[in-house]
Write an enzyme that holds these catalytic residues in place. Structure first.
Site, PDB file in Angstrom:
ATOM      1  CB  THR A 128      -0.891   0.042   1.270  1.00 44.95           C
ATOM      2  OG1 THR A 128      -0.065   0.416   2.386  1.00 44.95           O
ATOM      3  CG2 THR A 128      -1.551  -1.287   1.548  1.00 44.95           C
ATOM      4  NE  ARG A 129      -1.021   7.073  -1.640  1.00 48.82           N
ATOM      5  CZ  ARG A 129      -2.029   7.527  -0.875  1.00 48.82           C
ATOM      6  NH1 ARG A 129      -3.119   6.828  -0.718  1.00 48.82           N
ATOM      7  NH2 ARG A 129      -1.923   8.690  -0.280  1.00 48.82           N
ATOM      8  CE  LYS A 130      -3.734   2.179   5.125  1.00 53.93           C
ATOM      9  NZ  LYS A 130      -4.246   1.442   3.968  1.00 53.93           N
ATOM     10  CB  THR A 131       5.613   3.653   2.735  1.00 58.30           C
ATOM     11  OG1 THR A 131       5.268   4.875   2.065  1.00 58.30           O
ATOM     12  CG2 THR A 131       5.250   2.481   1.833  1.00 58.30           C
TER      13      THR A 131
END
Length: 201
Positions: A128-131
């Protein structure tokens, strides 16, 4: 300078700042040393090239020899690299290099566990973009090293209709139709919470 090098230089600047005042006041710049990087538990390696790059940014004369590549399985107590160079340079670079290597190998190792868990189910494990802010490039590389698949990189390279978009549009159907009108050749993905939403999508 590419994006990865900017990330690494920023990380080094955060740690070293105006200088390593402990090393600079203790370690003779003429002193050379060697060290090894050894893993403490079974893992999937990610970031070995990044670790090398950190050492080379600090001192291009450092010799970095690794015995593994990203995606390799390693066992506890296995030596995966050796570094040789000015002791002062090694001390300045080691923590930042190890921080990247540990974090990315941790992501790869956990990703691999999930990939194994869904093996033979037809499921593709996506990231995901949850970095971590500013660490998206290396963290997505770590997901790949662990056997996962990269999803969109950012808001600019993939249409993903999420709950807040659905609320703003009034329904999944409205949101999808709006995107199809303005961007008819793009793949549209919809995040759903249940079978009813799946059917609507």
């Amino acid at each position: 300078m590419n994006r990865m090098e900017r990330i690494l230089r920023t990380a080094l600047d955060e740690d070293i700042g105006s200088g390593d005042i402990t090393t600079e006041n203790i370690v003779d710049t003429a002193l050379f040393a060697s060290g090894v990087i050894r893993v403490k538990e079974h893992a999937i390696i990610a970031g070995i090239g990044i670790a090398e790059q950190v050492f080379k940014i600090v001192d291009p004369d450092i010799k970095f020899t690794s015995t593994v590549s990203d995606g390799d399985h390693v066992r506890r107590d296995q030596t995966i690299a050796e570094v040789t160079g000015r002791a002062s340079s090694l001390l300045k670079a080691e923590r930042t290099a190890l921080n990247f290597l540990m974090r990315l190998s941790g992501i790869a190792t956990l990703t691999h566990a999930y990939v194994k868990a869904v093996e033979r189910t037809g499921v593709t494990l996506l990231d995901t973009r949850k970095t971590s802010p500013c660490l998206r490039v290396p963290e997505k590389l770590a997901v790949k090293a662990g056997g996962g698949t990269n999803h969109r990189f950012g808001l600019f390279d993939g249409i993903l209709i999420k709950d807040n978009h659905i609320k703003a549009a009034g329904s999944i159907k409205n949101a999808v139709k709006k995107v199809q009108r303005t961007m008819p050749y793009h793949k549209v993905e919809v995040e759903v919470k249940n079978i009813e939403e799946l059917r609507e999508a």
